[in-house]
Motif scaffolding. Sequence first.
Motif, PDB file in Angstrom:
ATOM      1  N   ARG A  94       0.822  -1.213   0.000  1.00 44.19           N
ATOM      2  CA  ARG A  94       0.000   0.000   0.000  1.00 44.19           C
ATOM      3  C   ARG A  94       0.857   1.264   0.000  1.00 44.19           C
ATOM      4  O   ARG A  94       0.641   2.177   0.791  1.00 44.19           O
ATOM      5  CB  ARG A  94      -0.947   0.006   1.195  1.00 44.19           C
ATOM      6  N   ASP A  95       1.855   1.291  -0.874  1.00 37.67           N
ATOM      7  CA  ASP A  95       2.678   2.473  -1.101  1.00 37.67           C
ATOM      8  C   ASP A  95       3.431   2.937   0.143  1.00 37.67           C
ATOM      9  O   ASP A  95       3.746   4.121   0.294  1.00 37.67           O
ATOM     10  CB  ASP A  95       1.828   3.624  -1.655  1.00 37.67           C
ATOM     11  N   THR A 134       5.871   6.191  -0.161  1.00 31.93           N
ATOM     12  CA  THR A 134       5.517   7.339   0.674  1.00 31.93           C
ATOM     13  C   THR A 134       6.659   7.717   1.610  1.00 31.93           C
ATOM     14  O   THR A 134       6.925   8.907   1.823  1.00 31.93           O
ATOM     15  CB  THR A 134       4.252   7.018   1.481  1.00 31.93           C
ATOM     16  N   THR A 187       8.368  11.542   2.463  1.00 28.89           N
ATOM     17  CA  THR A 187       7.829  12.099   3.700  1.00 28.89           C
ATOM     18  C   THR A 187       8.941  12.478   4.657  1.00 28.89           C
ATOM     19  O   THR A 187       9.952  11.786   4.757  1.00 28.89           O
ATOM     20  CB  THR A 187       6.911  11.059   4.378  1.00 28.89           C
ATOM     21  N   PHE A 194       2.375  12.027  11.291  1.00 25.14           N
ATOM     22  CA  PHE A 194       2.430  10.910  10.340  1.00 25.14           C
ATOM     23  C   PHE A 194       3.837  10.402  10.058  1.00 25.14           C
ATOM     24  O   PHE A 194       4.036   9.207   9.816  1.00 25.14           O
ATOM     25  CB  PHE A 194       1.774  11.341   9.015  1.00 25.14           C
ATOM     26  N   ARG A 237       5.265   7.428  11.995  1.00 22.31           N
ATOM     27  CA  ARG A 237       4.459   6.210  11.763  1.00 22.31           C
ATOM     28  C   ARG A 237       4.717   5.637  10.367  1.00 22.31           C
ATOM     29  O   ARG A 237       4.760   4.418  10.192  1.00 22.31           O
ATOM     30  CB  ARG A 237       2.980   6.546  11.959  1.00 22.31           C
ATOM     31  N   ILE A 238       4.846   6.532   9.416  1.00 26.81           N
ATOM     32  CA  ILE A 238       5.140   6.060   8.051  1.00 26.81           C
ATOM     33  C   ILE A 238       6.495   5.359   8.009  1.00 26.81           C
ATOM     34  O   ILE A 238       6.657   4.290   7.404  1.00 26.81           O
ATOM     35  CB  ILE A 238       5.094   7.249   7.067  1.00 26.81           C
ATOM     36  N   ARG A 249       6.276   2.038   9.797  1.00 28.90           N
ATOM     37  CA  ARG A 249       5.565   1.009   9.009  1.00 28.90           C
ATOM     38  C   ARG A 249       6.450   0.498   7.879  1.00 28.90           C
ATOM     39  O   ARG A 249       6.537  -0.716   7.621  1.00 28.90           O
ATOM     40  CB  ARG A 249       4.282   1.616   8.458  1.00 28.90           C
ATOM     41  N   GLN A 254      -4.650  15.841   6.408  1.00 28.18           N
ATOM     42  CA  GLN A 254      -3.201  15.910   6.659  1.00 28.18           C
ATOM     43  C   GLN A 254      -2.484  14.608   6.279  1.00 28.18           C
ATOM     44  O   GLN A 254      -1.266  14.534   6.299  1.00 28.18           O
ATOM     45  CB  GLN A 254      -2.946  16.207   8.143  1.00 28.18           C
ATOM     46  N   THR A 255      -3.266  13.607   5.979  1.00 28.21           N
ATOM     47  CA  THR A 255      -2.648  12.308   5.694  1.00 28.21           C
ATOM     48  C   THR A 255      -1.759  12.399   4.462  1.00 28.21           C
ATOM     49  O   THR A 255      -2.181  12.916   3.419  1.00 28.21           O
ATOM     50  CB  THR A 255      -3.750  11.268   5.430  1.00 28.21           C
ATOM     51  N   PRO A 256      -0.528  11.909   4.564  1.00 31.31           N
ATOM     52  CA  PRO A 256       0.364  11.979   3.391  1.00 31.31           C
ATOM     53  C   PRO A 256      -0.133  11.079   2.252  1.00 31.31           C
ATOM     54  O   PRO A 256      -0.647   9.979   2.480  1.00 31.31           O
ATOM     55  CB  PRO A 256       1.707  11.469   3.918  1.00 31.31           C
ATOM     56  N   PRO A 296      -0.971   5.048   7.778  1.00 30.94           N
ATOM     57  CA  PRO A 296      -0.687   6.488   7.859  1.00 30.94           C
ATOM     58  C   PRO A 296      -0.551   7.160   6.506  1.00 30.94           C
ATOM     59  O   PRO A 296      -0.158   8.318   6.444  1.00 30.94           O
ATOM     60  CB  PRO A 296       0.634   6.531   8.622  1.00 30.94           C
ATOM     61  N   ASN A 297      -0.819   6.456   5.450  1.00 32.51           N
ATOM     62  CA  ASN A 297      -0.681   7.091   4.127  1.00 32.51           C
ATOM     63  C   ASN A 297      -1.734   6.542   3.175  1.00 32.51           C
ATOM     64  O   ASN A 297      -2.141   5.371   3.262  1.00 32.51           O
ATOM     65  CB  ASN A 297       0.710   6.827   3.540  1.00 32.51           C
TER      66      ASN A 297
END
Lengths: 568, 332
Positions: A94-95, A99, A103, A110, A113-114, A117, B218-220, B277-278
């Motif tokens: 899921r990218d 991302t 980011t 975020f 967390r990104i 993940r 705001q979610t990337p 988160p994305n």
Amino acid sequence: MNATAPEVQHLLVAVRRRLRLGWVLATTYWAAPAVAALALALVVIGRFRPWAWPERAALGVAAAAVLAVVVAALVQRISLRRAALAADRGLNTRDAFSTVLETDIAAEPFGPRIAARAGELARVHRGREAVALRRPGRRLALALAIGGGAIGLALVTNPQDRIRSDQAAERKAVAALADQLAAEKAKLAALAKTDAERAALDELNAAIAELRTTDTLAKAEDILRQTAADLSSKVPNDLLTAKAAAKGLTRNLESRPLAAGATTADQLTNAAAGLENATPEERKQLAERLAALAESQRVGDPTTAKQLAAAASALQAGDVGTAATSLQGAAASATAAQNRVAAGEASKAASATAASTAAKAAAQRAANAAGKANGNKPGSGKGSGSGKGQGSGSGSGSGKGQGTGQGSGQGQGQGQGGGGGNPSGVVGGQGAGGGTQGGKGGAGRPGGKLETGPNNDETPKLGDITLPPTGADGETINAGGAPTGEPGEVIGKGDGATQAGSVSVPVANVLPKYRDQALDALDRSAVPPADRKLVTDYFDRLAGNTNTTTNTTDSTNSNTNNKDGSTP
Amino acid sequence: MTPDRYGELAHAIEAEIGKVIVGQHELVRAVLVCLLAEGHVLLEGVPGLGKTQLVKTLGSVIGGEFSRVQFTPDLMPADITGTQILEDRPDGGKTFAFRPGPIFANLVLADEINRATPKTQSALLEAMQERTVTAAGETRKLPQPFLVMATQNPIEMEGTYPLPEAQLDRFLIKAIVRFPTAEELVDVVNRTTGGVAPMAQQVVDLDELLGMIRLTPQTPAASHVVRHAVDLVLATHPTQPQTPPLIAKYVRNGASPRGAQALILAAKAAALIDGRPNASIDDIRALAPAVLRHRLVVGYEAVADGIGTDQLVNALLDAVPPPSAGLRGSPT
């Protein structure tokens, strides 16, 4: 790339490697059928056309395709972003990886967390999971089938192979001809003394270069014959006369110098310089001498003759200045005449060389044709043969003798007999029974006494007419042969039938005829009395030895007339 | 509000709704996405599938105010937005006072919206887009959060007024309310005929819900995700080079830029609901039918050939593949 996610970077680098490998395989599967089909087409073409390149091109196409794919895979730029896209698609993340690359992982809420993940996903996955290599499908099977067919077809005996070997042999023969021509040209160039001669010989360079790019004997023959014709056209029609005149003048001045000087021009120039100090008696003698020289040059070199005559007249009239000027003019024109003769001789020699090489090409072609006609199976053989027959030749000669007088002369004569077959026949190629070809006959000779002439393998020398050292009885100008030591001079050359045989003609039978012809020739030319006498003395001496016959048994060497002891 | 908390609350909302609404998970997810993306939802389905019940349950779960407006041909705009009435003042005088209409609620169910006249339908335009109501020269803010759930019946088109494109474009999602399966229907019957109706409890208050709504945008979303949404929207236009043949043949007008915005917002909300988160390509493609189906203006050829907008959107998704590494042999 974020420095806080080394595991992500590690995974993406692995994915990138895997992408390269996957690209190589996928491209191979994609392109293989086309490459194999192209290779097969080339091999098939090779079975219907005698070209040498189709099979090699087929191999080259395959090799080039493999090389291109590998090189393209190596040089292809695959960014981490593309690797991340591939990982996201392949791992169904899921990218997450795409991302995280875009980011700011420190930006709440975020970013961390990104990153976390992506890191978790990177730890549990490997590059090979992201990019599954495609299994060989029908395209590769098709390519293998086609490629196998091409290889099999290439390994099966090809009817075009024999034609190709013939073509290769022909190319090799043409290359050999070019080498031979170059070697002969080098020999001639080494003998050349003047720039004019070298310039004339350099015209062979174009033919040599053209031969290097030619692959058939027929074309080579055409080139050589054209070159020979071109060079021959540059030989002045009056070359023989001009040469005789120039040589006569040189010999005359060598035997009786007008003044100090190594060359004719030097003597004439120095003579002009010394006129002021000459006594009247010396001037008178010089005038007479110059008049005689002018008369000897009248036909062969009119310009010099005119200058010499003018100098003689001026001296007789007491005009020293005009005489000196005319002598200097004579020196210049004599030099020009000598250069012209030298250039003509060089062109003649080059033309003869080209013609000789063309004859070899023709012989090779004929031999190849005979070999193909006679032999249906590969093999090698060497044939030899001999021919019988009558040869005839014609020759012309000019020269002068020294002893009792001075002068110059020209003559022509018909030769008979003496056709020396040269068993240098060319082997008939691949046929079981090779064809043979007889050599050219020996040259005729004036009066049927001397036999000279080039055989097939002998290249005419520069200055087809050479002047050996003067003997006690005169000097011999030998047409392509060795000095015979005989008095007088002979220029003769001719082609006889391609037979070897033993033909003997008694000199006594032909001597009167040749004597008449020689005298006729003397009558037609402006031959000084001294030279005329030299010729008549020559025939008189021959008449005293008429019990000798001419016997020619082998003309492979034009200088072997004495082998059987029959030379007069 | 954190993304983690967002996910927890969203799951709690779905779970609580699921106690009342049997099945219809996609529908519940679509409504929740609309709520969290601050959009509105158009529900299309035959009567009796629980649309009203869904809105009522959602209202209970979020602790918001719920109102329902049954659209009829004689419904007037003031019946929705409210009106001025003459009231007695304590001092004995008279004064006009504004009595808010049913639009002044957190959740508004516009039932059978296509049965009202366009004039009345347009009364919803300002409320849905600006989230304000102007009456008697005075503009009043609507409560937050504010979600309009409009329903329309795909059958019984007699006497209806199809929604104009401008108004359709203001719905974030058009959800199809499918008929329940046999098992789901058995469950529905058991729950509703057993004497005790299932009740949903409030699991989130309005402040938390507003926090979730504010977090959603705001979610990337990676650049290629946004680009894919744009590509999809562009491909709905019949004159674009990447337009699939089916779209070029049957669609008269494609989605507006608001469609791309809706795709991204919905994807972000869906990602957070999923605990991610994305936003991702998969979110975009999963939501594309719901977001785009009502934004395609089809021609009469589509009607004649029986081509529905869902077919067109599926053709669109086939024609615009998800972005990949762009290398032969790379995963797609």
